[in-house]
Motif scaffolding. Sequence first.
Motif, mmCIF file in Angstrom:
data_model
loop_
_atom_site.group_PDB
_atom_site.id
_atom_site.type_symbol
_atom_site.label_atom_id
_atom_site.label_comp_id
_atom_site.label_asym_id
_atom_site.label_seq_id
_atom_site.Cartn_x
_atom_site.Cartn_y
_atom_site.Cartn_z
ATOM 1 N N GLU A 146 85.514 13.810 16.195
ATOM 2 C CA GLU A 146 84.953 13.300 15.143
ATOM 3 C C GLU A 146 86.088 12.367 14.380
ATOM 4 O O GLU A 146 85.632 11.798 13.679
ATOM 5 N N GLU A 147 87.221 12.773 14.576
ATOM 6 C CA GLU A 147 88.336 11.880 13.912
ATOM 7 C C GLU A 147 88.323 10.471 14.516
ATOM 8 O O GLU A 147 88.349 9.610 13.803
ATOM 9 N N SER A 150 85.312 8.652 13.357
ATOM 10 C CA SER A 150 85.521 8.171 12.151
ATOM 11 C C SER A 150 86.155 6.904 11.893
ATOM 12 O O SER A 150 85.817 5.933 11.240
ATOM 13 N N TYR A 151 87.240 6.808 12.740
ATOM 14 C CA TYR A 151 88.155 5.590 12.849
ATOM 15 C C TYR A 151 87.523 4.447 13.560
ATOM 16 O O TYR A 151 87.632 3.531 13.106
ATOM 17 N N VAL A 153 84.085 3.740 13.318
ATOM 18 C CA VAL A 153 83.459 3.262 12.250
ATOM 19 C C VAL A 153 84.124 2.431 11.292
ATOM 20 O O VAL A 153 83.813 1.288 10.948
ATOM 21 N N GLU A 154 85.200 2.868 10.882
ATOM 22 C CA GLU A 154 86.271 1.990 10.265
ATOM 23 C C GLU A 154 86.565 0.772 10.703
ATOM 24 O O GLU A 154 86.841 -0.358 9.953
#
Length: 174
Positions: A146-147, A150-151, A153-154
């Motif tokens: 998930e980390e 998340s990165y 997507v950023e």
Amino acid sequence: MEMLCTLRSTTESQRQALHKTPEALEPFLEDEEDFGDAKGASFLELDIGEAWHGLQYLLTGTAWEGTPPLDFLVRGGEDVGDIPSDEGTARVFDAPSVKALAEALKKISVEDLRKRFDPAKLQAEDIYPGTWDEEEELEEDVDPLEELLSYFVELQKFTAAVAKRGLCLLVHIG
């Protein structure tokens, strides 16, 4: 020593200046002032920390190879030259390369990357930071997948914004 990755937009003139004077990399990275160009555009920055190598693997299926432009975290662009060894590595990508990268990242979904995540393979390939199959006691419940997602997507948002502004990109790992 931690190996952290920072991505930062540059103007074409900054990109060229970094080639001519690699020793300017440290002051450039430390400059947190909002230095606008003549049109008032400010720099963009994204810190992806230790996630760079995991993202490289999810994007390319390899630790150090891959097909451009998706291998941009570890290859491609132009080296910033002979920077001090404790500063790590830095490469710059021109505006057309950033546009191609943003388009390539746009075509990848979070689900695509989710399917590619295999902690045992990441560990076997020695993907930094090398703790993919460890069950650590963490202060917060941090799911490595998930980390990374998340990165990612950023990263998609960041490269799209840099490309939209017609800027260049610096990738620094150090």
